[in-house]
Design a protein around this motif. Structure first.
Motif, PDB file in Angstrom:
ATOM      1  N   PRO A   1       0.822  -1.207   0.000  1.00 36.36           N
ATOM      2  CA  PRO A   1       0.000   0.000   0.000  1.00 36.36           C
ATOM      3  C   PRO A   1       0.862   1.265   0.000  1.00 36.36           C
ATOM      4  N   GLN A   2       0.342   2.291  -0.670  1.00 35.73           N
ATOM      5  CA  GLN A   2       1.069   3.562  -0.685  1.00 35.73           C
ATOM      6  C   GLN A   2       0.747   4.336   0.585  1.00 35.73           C
ATOM      7  N   GLU A   3       1.474   4.006   1.599  1.00 33.20           N
ATOM      8  CA  GLU A   3       1.218   4.551   2.927  1.00 33.20           C
ATOM      9  C   GLU A   3       1.169   6.078   2.943  1.00 33.20           C
ATOM     10  N   ASP A   4       2.188   6.704   2.335  1.00 29.82           N
ATOM     11  CA  ASP A   4       2.282   8.169   2.383  1.00 29.82           C
ATOM     12  C   ASP A   4       1.079   8.826   1.728  1.00 29.82           C
ATOM     13  N   VAL A   5       0.667   8.249   0.604  1.00 31.51           N
ATOM     14  CA  VAL A   5      -0.462   8.844  -0.121  1.00 31.51           C
ATOM     15  C   VAL A   5      -1.735   8.745   0.714  1.00 31.51           C
ATOM     16  N   ILE A   6      -1.924   7.587   1.367  1.00 29.26           N
ATOM     17  CA  ILE A   6      -3.132   7.396   2.167  1.00 29.26           C
ATOM     18  C   ILE A   6      -3.132   8.337   3.371  1.00 29.26           C
ATOM     19  N   LYS A   7      -1.964   8.434   4.020  1.00 29.76           N
ATOM     20  CA  LYS A   7      -1.880   9.309   5.193  1.00 29.76           C
ATOM     21  C   LYS A   7      -2.083  10.774   4.836  1.00 29.76           C
TER      22      LYS A   7
END
Lengths: 130, 306
Positions: free
Chosen positions: B233-239
């Motif tokens: 998952p694209q953690e930074d984008v979600i956050k």
């Protein structure tokens, strides 16, 4: 009139009341011409906010499920004629798609789904559903 | 008059510490309005200012169209108040308290008083000092309703009541609202009660408004979504998603709590390409806890990209 309401659900309570009444009508438990409880009666019976019940009744009336006769009260309306087949299909297609998504994740195939649908339909009619 | 209660930049400090801080609040007539907030958020201070028990430092408030700064007390003729710890004359009997009420309030309704008293099965001749806390709360509610209120202010009314009495209490309030169009403003930590009976919810924190919505709006504007990914998952984008208030990850399953309508959230989710998106049930308590955590209130370690 008893409705199963879960206040803690993400589905707004008025929507649950709308769905509940629709189900009672579809099952033939509420019949056309039958008198509905007043907003006040239902609010007290279910311990729900009267404004929420009023909102639900408003939606039900807009959808043609119930009708209010001035000074006489609110009644279950006669069954709606399908005026706009395309619109009705559109509304149902969304629900069917959701079932299909779930079915995929549960590993059901085309035949399983068809069979399940037939069985549900038989079951529904046996229990007096319309 | 469309608002039963309105406050404008209402403020009160104790020993230099703000308890209620420039608070703006509108409570529509005929609503059951729930006030939530953690301990020490300023709920009781707010309610006490509305009743006139304490005076604001600055700003103003209006109940039933009249300023709470008015000193003659006439404004309270149609306001029923049930405090968290009812203060009554301990040596009076219940009947004597009612008689006092009938002398104080010009619209006092003896029939209503007797109906409610019998409904709650309260002892008549008993002195106030011998009543349990729950019974005192019920006597206070009987009096608050017998004065034929247009506005009910309830401060933690159901705390300490047994389940049967609590249900009767809520039902009585619902009947009052449905029958008389009375506005009810009540603070509670029992979010289940509020979720069932309130149509508006406001949350305050450190004396300030965190949010104020109809309950339906609130439920439609906060969502808990489970995102399942096949790849990393694209953690930074979600956050960095706008409106994100809670983020939890366990492997390739990410659970987020996010504000906004689904119509505007969905297109953003498509961009991060989850395999599956599932909406989870989110009750008022969870919404409240998520908001509080986003404010830094709580004990859990919690992290989210800013």
């Amino acid at each position: 009139m008893w409705l199963e309401i879960n206040p803690r659900s993400s589905t707004p309570i008025y929507q649950q009341v709308v769905d509940g009444v629709k189900e009672l009508v579809a099952r033939g438990i509420l019949v056309p011409g039958e008198r509905m409880p007043t907003v006040r009666e239902l609010a007290v019976e279910l311990s729900l906010n009267p404004n929420t019940i009023a909102k639900a009744y408003q939606r039900l009336e807009q959808e043609g499920i119930i009708e209010t006769m001035r000074s006489r009260g609110t009644f279950v309306a006669g069954r709606m004629k399908v005026l706009d087949m395309e619109m009705a299909e559109q509304q149902l297609a969304g629900l069917v798609e959701r079932v299909l998504v779930e079915a995929y994740h549960l590993g059901l195939n085309r035949e399983d789904i068809k069979q399940l649908f037939e069985e549900s339909l038989d079951n529904w009619e046996e229990k007096g559903g319309k | 008059m469309e608002q039963a209660i309105e406050t404008k930049a209402l403020s009160k400090s104790f020993d230099g510490l703000p308890a209620v801080d420039k608070l703006y609040l509108s409570v529509p007539v005929g609503s059951i309005f729930g006030l939530i907030g953690p301990n020490g958020a300023g709920k009781s201070t707010l309610i006490q200012m509305l009743t006139g028990i304490i005076r604001p430092d600055s700003g103003d408030g209006f109940i039933l169209g009249q300023s709470i700064r008015k000193r003659d007390g006439s404004i309270r003729n149609r306001v029923g108040y049930v405090p968290d710890v009812p203060v009554m004359y301990p040596g009076f009997t219940v009947t004597e308290m009612y008689r006092l009420g009938s002398k104080l309030y010009p619209f006092w309704d003896w029939e209503r008083c007797r109906d409610l008293h019998q409904g709650f099965q309260l002892p008549e001749g008993q002195r106030i000092r011998n009543l349990s806390r729950g019974q005192k709360v019920q006597v206070a509610l009987v009096m608050a309703l017998a004065l034929r209120p247009q506005l009910l202010l309830l401060d933690e009314p159901t705390a300490g009541l047994d389940p049967v009495v609590r249900r009767a209490f809520l039902q009585t309030i619902i009947e009052e609202v449905a029958g008389q169009g009375t506005t009810v403003f009540y603070s509670s930590h029992n979010l289940n009660d509020l979720e069932q009976s309130a149509d508006h919810i406001a949350a305050i924190y450190r004396g300030r408004m965190l949010f104020s919505h109809t309950l339906d709006e609130l439920k439609e504007s906060v969502h808990r979504l489970q995102l399942i990914f096949t790849g990393e998952p694209q953690e930074d984008v979600i956050k960095a998603l706008p409106g994100l208030i809670e983020y939890q990850q366990s492997g390739r399953v990410i659970t987020i709590t996010i504000t906004g309508h689904l119509d505007s959230i969905s297109p953003r989710l498509v961009e991060i390409e989850p395999e599956l998106v599932k909406e989870l049930n989110l009750d008022l308590e969870s919404i409240f806890v998520a908001f509080m955590k986003a404010q830094g209130y709580g004990f859990e370690r919690w992290e989210v990209g800013s």
